[in-house]
Design an enzyme around this catalytic site. Structure first.
Site, PDB file in Angstrom:
ATOM      1  N   LYS A 180       7.322  43.699 -22.218  1.00  0.00           N
ATOM      2  CA  LYS A 180       7.662  44.617 -23.346  1.00  0.00           C
ATOM      3  C   LYS A 180       5.993  45.192 -23.131  1.00  0.00           C
ATOM      4  O   LYS A 180       6.099  46.124 -24.321  1.00  0.00           O
ATOM      5  CB  LYS A 180       7.528  43.237 -24.381  1.00  0.00           C
ATOM      6  CG  LYS A 180       7.563  43.474 -25.855  1.00  0.00           C
ATOM      7  CD  LYS A 180       7.675  42.377 -26.703  1.00  0.00           C
ATOM      8  CE  LYS A 180       6.518  41.243 -26.510  1.00  0.00           C
ATOM      9  NZ  LYS A 180       5.617  40.916 -27.710  1.00  0.00           N
ATOM     10  N   ARG A 203       5.402  38.011 -36.863  1.00  0.00           N
ATOM     11  CA  ARG A 203       5.565  36.996 -36.470  1.00  0.00           C
ATOM     12  C   ARG A 203       6.637  35.569 -37.255  1.00  0.00           C
ATOM     13  O   ARG A 203       6.660  34.263 -36.607  1.00  0.00           O
ATOM     14  CB  ARG A 203       4.282  36.022 -35.660  1.00  0.00           C
ATOM     15  CG  ARG A 203       3.409  36.740 -35.202  1.00  0.00           C
ATOM     16  CD  ARG A 203       2.473  35.844 -34.490  1.00  0.00           C
ATOM     17  NE  ARG A 203       1.511  36.801 -34.018  1.00  0.00           N
ATOM     18  CZ  ARG A 203       1.310  37.212 -32.263  1.00  0.00           C
ATOM     19  NH1 ARG A 203       2.660  36.846 -32.197  1.00  0.00           N
ATOM     20  NH2 ARG A 203       0.401  37.466 -32.212  1.00  0.00           N
ATOM     21  N   ARG A 217       2.866  32.462  -8.847  1.00  0.00           N
ATOM     22  CA  ARG A 217       1.875  33.929  -8.419  1.00  0.00           C
ATOM     23  C   ARG A 217       0.632  33.756  -7.459  1.00  0.00           C
ATOM     24  O   ARG A 217      -0.403  32.251  -8.048  1.00  0.00           O
ATOM     25  CB  ARG A 217       1.080  34.192  -9.929  1.00  0.00           C
ATOM     26  CG  ARG A 217       0.130  35.846 -10.163  1.00  0.00           C
ATOM     27  CD  ARG A 217      -0.515  36.085 -11.561  1.00  0.00           C
ATOM     28  NE  ARG A 217       0.767  36.369 -12.306  1.00  0.00           N
ATOM     29  CZ  ARG A 217       0.544  36.123 -13.623  1.00  0.00           C
ATOM     30  NH1 ARG A 217      -0.511  35.641 -13.992  1.00  0.00           N
ATOM     31  NH2 ARG A 217       1.488  36.426 -14.434  1.00  0.00           N
ATOM     32  N   ARG A 245      -4.270  30.986  -9.260  1.00  0.00           N
ATOM     33  CA  ARG A 245      -5.615  30.003 -10.973  1.00  0.00           C
ATOM     34  C   ARG A 245      -5.121  28.972 -11.194  1.00  0.00           C
ATOM     35  O   ARG A 245      -3.649  29.035 -11.682  1.00  0.00           O
ATOM     36  CB  ARG A 245      -5.247  31.704 -11.938  1.00  0.00           C
ATOM     37  CG  ARG A 245      -6.433  32.359 -11.015  1.00  0.00           C
ATOM     38  CD  ARG A 245      -6.022  33.736 -12.153  1.00  0.00           C
ATOM     39  NE  ARG A 245      -5.597  33.144 -13.555  1.00  0.00           N
ATOM     40  CZ  ARG A 245      -5.558  34.174 -14.244  1.00  0.00           C
ATOM     41  NH1 ARG A 245      -5.173  35.620 -14.183  1.00  0.00           N
ATOM     42  NH2 ARG A 245      -5.204  33.530 -15.946  1.00  0.00           N
ATOM     43  N   ARG A 250       3.674  28.093 -23.948  1.00  0.00           N
ATOM     44  CA  ARG A 250       3.944  29.089 -24.652  1.00  0.00           C
ATOM     45  C   ARG A 250       4.494  30.231 -24.591  1.00  0.00           C
ATOM     46  O   ARG A 250       5.082  29.851 -25.675  1.00  0.00           O
ATOM     47  CB  ARG A 250       2.862  30.351 -23.796  1.00  0.00           C
ATOM     48  CG  ARG A 250       1.105  29.836 -23.975  1.00  0.00           C
ATOM     49  CD  ARG A 250       1.055  31.434 -22.664  1.00  0.00           C
ATOM     50  NE  ARG A 250       0.728  32.759 -23.117  1.00  0.00           N
ATOM     51  CZ  ARG A 250       0.732  33.759 -23.325  1.00  0.00           C
ATOM     52  NH1 ARG A 250       0.497  33.598 -21.655  1.00  0.00           N
ATOM     53  NH2 ARG A 250       0.684  35.155 -23.382  1.00  0.00           N
TER      54      ARG A 250
END
Ligand SMILES: [Zn+2]
Length: 213
Positions: free
Chosen positions: A13, A88, A127, A160, A171
């Site tokens: 986005k 939100r 990743r 990571r 999330r």
């Protein structure tokens, strides 16, 4: 062109918003940035915001709407804007509608950049970053020629610790809980367009342009 973009974290986005800013010469207005700037500038609203934050309280919707109103009065927002980080929830969406009606700048479109959650999880979990040159790979979508080795500099690729499945799923859960009601809200108002967020950035942007035109 008065826009709101909706989309999950990691769904592209932000990239699309930047491209819209360039193409249409309208500002992207982030409520987080507005708050930080108001606090730094020590404006009346900034002082109120700082007092709330110092007291460990949430900054009220009323105050955030006040900042948005001030920001939208600036010259660069005359031709339109992209709101980022607000609303939100549907209560905030209703208040925003009132404000935008008051200043005669109703929303022209709300665009949902839709990406399958499974892909978003793989983007994060897969990743890998080169410890030497910082090049970024993904074991699912952009694997190095040799496992754990950077194609460019032969450096070691690292994962990571916070790029884990639990964190991203949590999330996404928060996102879904917050955004699902907003999607319904804007759908009911006839403002929502959903675009496929998968593929090359330019192709996604072509869908975006079609959605806002
Ligand atoms: Zn490297």
């Amino acid at each position: 062109m008065n826009l709101i973009l909706l989309g999950a974290p990691g769904g592209g986005k932000g990239t699309q918003a930047k491209l819209l800013v360039e193409k249409y010469n309208i500002p992207q207005i982030s409520t987080g940035d507005l708050l930080r700037a108001a606090v730094a500038a020590g404006s009346a609203l900034g002082k109120q915001a700082k007092a709330a934050m110092d007291a460990g309280q949430l900054v009220s919707d009323e105050l955030v709407l006040g900042l948005i109103k001030e920001r939208l009065a600036q010259d660069d927002a005359r031709g339109g804007f992209i709101l980022d980080g607000f609303p939100r929830n549907t209560a905030q969406a209703e208040e925003l509608d009132k404000l935008l009606t008051e200043i005669d700048a109703p929303l022209s479109r709300v665009v949902l950049v839709d990406v399958d959650f499974d892909v978003l999880v793989k983007r994060v979990v897969g990743r890998r970053t080169c410890k030497a040159c910082g090049d970024i790979y993904n074991i699912y979508f952009k694997p190095p020629a040799k496992a754990d080795v950077c194609d460019k500099c032969q450096g070691e690729l690292a994962h990571r610790a916070d790029d884990n499945e639990e964190t991203i799923k949590s999330r996404l859960g928060v996102y879904e809980e917050q955004t699902a009601p907003l999607i319904d809200y804007y759908q009911d108002k006839g403002l929502l367009k959903t675009i496929d967020g998968l593929g090359e950035i330019d192709d996604i942007f072509a869908r975006m342009v079609a959605a806002v035109s």
